[in-house]
Motif scaffolding. Structure first.
Motif, PDB file in Angstrom:
ATOM      1  N   UNK A 272       0.839  -1.201   0.000  1.00  0.00           N
ATOM      2  CA  UNK A 272       0.000   0.000   0.000  1.00  0.00           C
ATOM      3  C   UNK A 272       0.874   1.250   0.000  1.00  0.00           C
ATOM      4  N   UNK A 273       0.244   2.440   0.053  1.00  0.00           N
ATOM      5  CA  UNK A 273       1.012   3.674  -0.151  1.00  0.00           C
ATOM      6  C   UNK A 273       1.884   4.046   1.041  1.00  0.00           C
ATOM      7  N   UNK A 274       1.710   3.376   2.182  1.00  0.00           N
ATOM      8  CA  UNK A 274       2.616   3.622   3.299  1.00  0.00           C
ATOM      9  C   UNK A 274       3.683   2.536   3.383  1.00  0.00           C
ATOM     10  N   UNK A 275       3.749   1.677   2.346  1.00  0.00           N
ATOM     11  CA  UNK A 275       4.805   0.678   2.261  1.00  0.00           C
ATOM     12  C   UNK A 275       4.541  -0.615   2.991  1.00  0.00           C
ATOM     13  N   UNK A 276       3.309  -0.830   3.444  1.00  0.00           N
ATOM     14  CA  UNK A 276       2.963  -2.059   4.154  1.00  0.00           C
ATOM     15  C   UNK A 276       2.709  -3.192   3.161  1.00  0.00           C
ATOM     16  N   UNK A 277       3.229  -4.366   3.441  1.00  0.00           N
ATOM     17  CA  UNK A 277       2.940  -5.556   2.656  1.00  0.00           C
ATOM     18  C   UNK A 277       1.676  -6.202   3.246  1.00  0.00           C
ATOM     19  N   UNK A 278       0.645  -6.316   2.424  1.00  0.00           N
ATOM     20  CA  UNK A 278      -0.647  -6.798   2.914  1.00  0.00           C
ATOM     21  C   UNK A 278      -1.111  -7.961   2.051  1.00  0.00           C
ATOM     22  N   UNK A 279      -1.502  -9.056   2.702  1.00  0.00           N
ATOM     23  CA  UNK A 279      -2.028 -10.218   1.993  1.00  0.00           C
ATOM     24  C   UNK A 279      -3.550 -10.125   1.930  1.00  0.00           C
ATOM     25  N   UNK A 280      -4.094 -10.236   0.712  1.00  0.00           N
ATOM     26  CA  UNK A 280      -5.522 -10.048   0.496  1.00  0.00           C
ATOM     27  C   UNK A 280      -6.023 -11.111  -0.481  1.00  0.00           C
ATOM     28  N   UNK A 281      -7.240 -11.641  -0.227  1.00  0.00           N
ATOM     29  CA  UNK A 281      -7.893 -12.502  -1.215  1.00  0.00           C
ATOM     30  C   UNK A 281      -8.325 -11.623  -2.382  1.00  0.00           C
TER      31      UNK A 281
END
Length: 379
Positions: free
Chosen positions: A33-42
């Protein structure tokens, strides 16, 4: 292809409002995301909560045929902050009135139990809510029940984050090609302005841009080196507040405006009748009343900060739709501002046509003029 009739729209909206027993989106992807977080999403996501109602501006550009098909809940700001725009959407999609609404995380009124009950695949938050979500541990609480949060941004640093935000949403929605089509259109429209300015290198007018003029009695909120402040600069002007305000948003005092003696004044406005009934704000937006907008714009120029300044004497005073500041549509505002700042150089540029094309290509509602006004307008 857009939905052809009310019945189809109502059917889609009704399905959105009913929780599904299971999701077909079993494939998980990892996004940044735009703050650099790695996020796992279906993905592609089937159910989303919009952390701000006005996020429908970009949702509609991706899911144009059925903009609410994924939305199971949203913040309660769209109707309040953009009443005219909300009326256009609810006229076409009346069942959105039944979508669950949330308060804001910054205000501490977000109902986490309600969010969990809706079982979204993802919650989309604006970057300005990051501090509040961190303080309340909202991300961690939602993660415990399998609800990821992603941050997007069209407001704090839109010229850095608009394209990445659209690409992120395109990936989540399975609409990567549509996102790239929008990004290409946006950048083409900005290039029309920047390339011509680079070739001509005209003198730059000094511009005072007032944020939400007339919303309160205070004078004057403005923009620093981002958002509308940067739009002024991209459009070939000098933002007088850029050296006064260190960040995106801030305040300038009347004495600073008088001393700067700006060549042009631009105020932002919207239909804020639900926020400040009968206020002095300028109600520009879809289908706005032009004469009334100019009347209120003229009245605002009678405040001590503006009486006698060059822009007012020469009637170089304009109002522009406030919501350009929090949507991926900033390129239209840049064209309007460029035309005000350099009328001869951009005499053939038609921002109304650009806005109409945006609606015809990417949005489900019909274009209605009224997104800006000037004291020199004759209609």
């Amino acid at each position: 292809m857009r939905l052809p009739d009310f019945a189809a729209c109502a059917a889609v909206a009704l399905v959105v409002l009913l929780p599904s027993a299971s999701s077909a989106a079993d494939n998980k992807i990892t996004v940044t995301d735009v703050v650099g977080r790695q996020v796992e999403v279906k993905a592609p996501v089937e159910k989303v909560i919009l952390g701000e109602g006005r996020q429908v501006y970009f949702v509609a550009a991706l899911d144009t045929d059925a903009p609410f098909k994924r939305v199971v809940g949203w913040r309660d700001d769209f109707e309040k902050a953009d009443l005219d725009g909300y009326k256009d959407y609810i006229a076409k999609y009346p069942l959105i009135a039944k979508l669950p609404k949330f308060g804001g995380s910054k205000e501490g009124t977000f109902d986490i139990e309600q969010a969990i009950s809706l079982a979204p695949d993802v919650m989309i938050m604006n970057v300005e809510a990051k501090t509040a979500t961190d303080d309340s541990k909202l991300i961690e609480k939602l993660a415990k029940v399998g609800i990821p949060v992603v941050f997007i941004d069209f407001r704090d640093k839109p010229f850095e984050n608009t394209d990445p935000s659209m690409r992120l949403m395109g990936k989540l929605f399975g609409k990567e090609a549509r996102a790239e089509e929008f990004i290409a259109f946006r950048n083409e429209q900005i290039d029309i302005v920047t390339k011509r300015l680079a070739a001509a290198n005209p003198p730059k007018p000094v511009v005072m841009i007032e944020r939400a003029a007339g919303y309160s009695d205070d004078c004057c909120m403005s923009f620093g080196n981002e958002n509308f402040g940067k739009m002024v600069e991209i459009a070939g002007g000098i933002n007088m507040a850029s050296k006064i305000i260190p960040g995106t948003f801030g305040v300038v005092n009347p004495e600073q405006i008088i001393a700067a003696d700006p060549d042009q004044v631009i105020v932002t406005g919207s239909n804020w009748e639900l926020y400040v009934p009968g206020g002095a704000w300028v109600g520009v937006g879809p289908g706005a009343n032009g004469p009334e907008a100019r009347r209120k714009l003229s009245a605002l120029m009678e405040r001590p900060a503006f009486t006698g300044v060059k822009a007012v004497k020469n009637k170089q005073v304009h109002a522009v739709w406030h919501q350009f500041y929090n949507s991926p549509y900033q390129f239209v505002a840049i064209q309007a501002i460029a035309k005000w700042q350099h009328p001869d150089l951009f005499k053939d540029l038609d921002p109304h046509k650009t806005m109409r094309t945006l609606h015809e290509r990417f949005l489900p509602v019909t274009y209605k003029p009224g997104y800006w006004a000037s004291l020199t307008d004759k209609e």
